[in-house]
Write an enzyme that holds these catalytic residues in place. Structure first.
Site, PDB file in Angstrom:
ATOM      1  N   HIS A  89      31.441  36.586  53.005  1.00  0.00           N
ATOM      2  CA  HIS A  89      32.813  36.067  52.997  1.00  0.00           C
ATOM      3  C   HIS A  89      32.863  34.543  53.023  1.00  0.00           C
ATOM      4  CE1 HIS A  89      36.941  36.882  52.803  1.00  0.00           C
ATOM      5  NE2 HIS A  89      37.042  37.824  53.722  1.00  0.00           N
ATOM      6  N   ASP A 143      35.619  35.634  48.011  1.00  0.00           N
ATOM      7  CA  ASP A 143      36.942  36.021  48.491  1.00  0.00           C
ATOM      8  C   ASP A 143      37.160  37.520  48.289  1.00  0.00           C
ATOM      9  OD1 ASP A 143      37.537  33.409  49.178  1.00  0.00           O
ATOM     10  OD2 ASP A 143      38.387  32.960  47.194  1.00  0.00           O
TER      11      ASP A 143
END
Length: 429
Positions: A401, A405
């Site tokens: 992450h 995204d």
């Protein structure tokens, strides 16, 4: 009688130290030339070091899990063979690096290719020692066996705790395993309450895996995205191709189709076919797809790499995956085949369950997990409608992450889903 101190040899590749993972001998035992002495693991390989000559073991100078430098004392031998003494003294007097004793890849899967030199000492054969009587193990104790014996037992489905060992300290030999496979007696105890506690050292490959997994989960904020895929048409195509070509071509599993789907999808998602150098603050996006294939072996999980996977057809891909998996399980995988992947696939086959949350193979930024295929009722819209049986498989993917995204990950998985559900699109430019 002469005493000879055997030191950890230079096993090549600039290795300065190695971890002792398993002894195959004990003090007082007589070993013959070329019999296994000890397994050691470096950052690059697991190596089984063999006896340079026939002798009696007087002392061992390292314990499993201990890391020792090259040149450190490992074993003290006692022998009356002049040739062995002379050859050893000659080797010690020679300029470094000293010729190492015979070293071969251990049967446990290597982290990389072993770089061991040829045997540098030899001796006349000595009379074979009288085999030790069968030794009974204490309840709950761990059976002793070489990596080769453990691999054979694993492949044959034989629990080693039920095999009677005739080697030193009850070590299980190939002959013991042969006797069990042929229907010989085992050590199956009568049913009784068991309260033994076995302490298993986390060493060797298992320790490397533990350290790597811990570091990966500590540094990378994972998130997972799970989607179901209707693979009915894909499975029909796979079955048809296998039946058409039979043994003339490698057998196709689902993985070559998934690799092809990755190769088709990733050009639109370059940030996922990438490696993140967090120290330098760089994401290196690769044009070539080098797929890591997570492979379970008797010693633990390794990830051999199928290079330039996007340039392979289905059968070349299937052959490459099978060859890498076999080499990994048999402990003969090359060092270069265990590094450089840009995205990893993990699959538990029929044990895949409904969903998983796979751990990223750092420094990659994504991993795609294959779960089991099951037949489920699916409502089909349109003329006729109604529920029909379809073959459904979940894809469980994890992403880094920090650089991926959620919407990008979702779009990527949906692209894979479309390609797998419409397999003709895998072959359309």
């Amino acid at each position: 009688m002469a005493r000879i101190t055997f030191k950890l040899p230079d096993i090549g590749e600039g290795i300065a130290a190695a971890e002792v993972t398993a002894w195959h001998v004990k003090a007082g035992a007589v070993v013959r030339e070329d019999e296994p002495l000890v397994d050691v693991m470096t950052d690059k390989a697991t190596v089984e070091i063999s006896a340079p000559f026939t002798a009696r073991v007087i002392a061992l100078h390292a314990t499993p899990g201990e890391t020792v430098p090259v040149g450190a004392e490992l074993i003290v031998f006692e022998t009356d063979q002049e040739a062995a003494v002379a050859t050893t003294e000659s080797a010690v007097a020679a300029s470094p690096p000293a010729p190492p004793p015979p070293a071969s890849p251990a049967r446990a899967p290597a982290l990389a290719e072993t770089a061991a030199g040829p045997a540098g000492v030899s001796a006349p054969a000595a009379p074979e020692p009288v085999p030790a009587p069968m030794a009974r193990r204490a309840p709950g104790s761990r059976p002793l066996a070489s990596p080769a014996v453990r691999r054979r037992a694993y492949e044959a489905g034989v629990p080693l705790q039920f095999v009677a060992g005739t080697g030193p300290e009850g070590r299980i030999t190939h002959a013991d395993l042969d006797r069990t496979l042929a229907g010989g007696e085992t050590e199956r105890p009568a049913s009784a309450p068991q309260d033994a506690v076995e302490e298993v050292p986390v060493i060797g490959l298992r320790r490397r895996i533990a350290e790597r997994m811990q570091d990966t989960k500590r540094r990378i904020p994972h998130f997972s995205y799970i989607e179901e895929v209707d693979v009915t048409a894909l499975e029909d195509l796979r079955k048809s191709l296998n039946e058409r070509h039979g043994k003339a071509r490698p057998r196709l599993t689902l993985l070559p189709f998934l690799v092809r789907a990755l190769a088709k999808a990733l050009p639109d998602f370059p940030g996922l076919n990438a490696r993140y150098d967090d120290a330098a603050g760089l994401v290196r996006q690769h044009s070539a797809l080098h797929v890591g294939i997570a492979t379970q072996t008797p010693a633990g999980l390794v990830v051999p790499v199928l290079r330039h996977a996007g340039a392979l057809d289905l059968w070349a891909c299937a052959a490459g995956i099978a060859a890498l998996a076999d080499a990994a399980r048999e402990g003969r995988i090359a060092r270069d085949d265990l590094s450089g992947s840009t995205l990893t696939i993990t699959s538990l086959g029929a044990l895949g369950g409904l969903a998983t949350t796979p751990v990223i193979n750092a420094p990659e930024v994504a991993i795609v997990g294959v779960n089991k295929i099951s037949v489920r009722p699916v409502y089909m819209e349109g003329a006729g409608g109604g529920f029909v049986p379809r073959k459904i498989m979940n894809l469980s993917s994890s992403f880094d992450h920090r650089v991926v995204d959620g919407v990008v990950a979702a779009e990527f998985v949906q692209r894979l889903r479309h390609l797998l559900e419409q397999p003709a699109t895998l072959f359309v430019e």
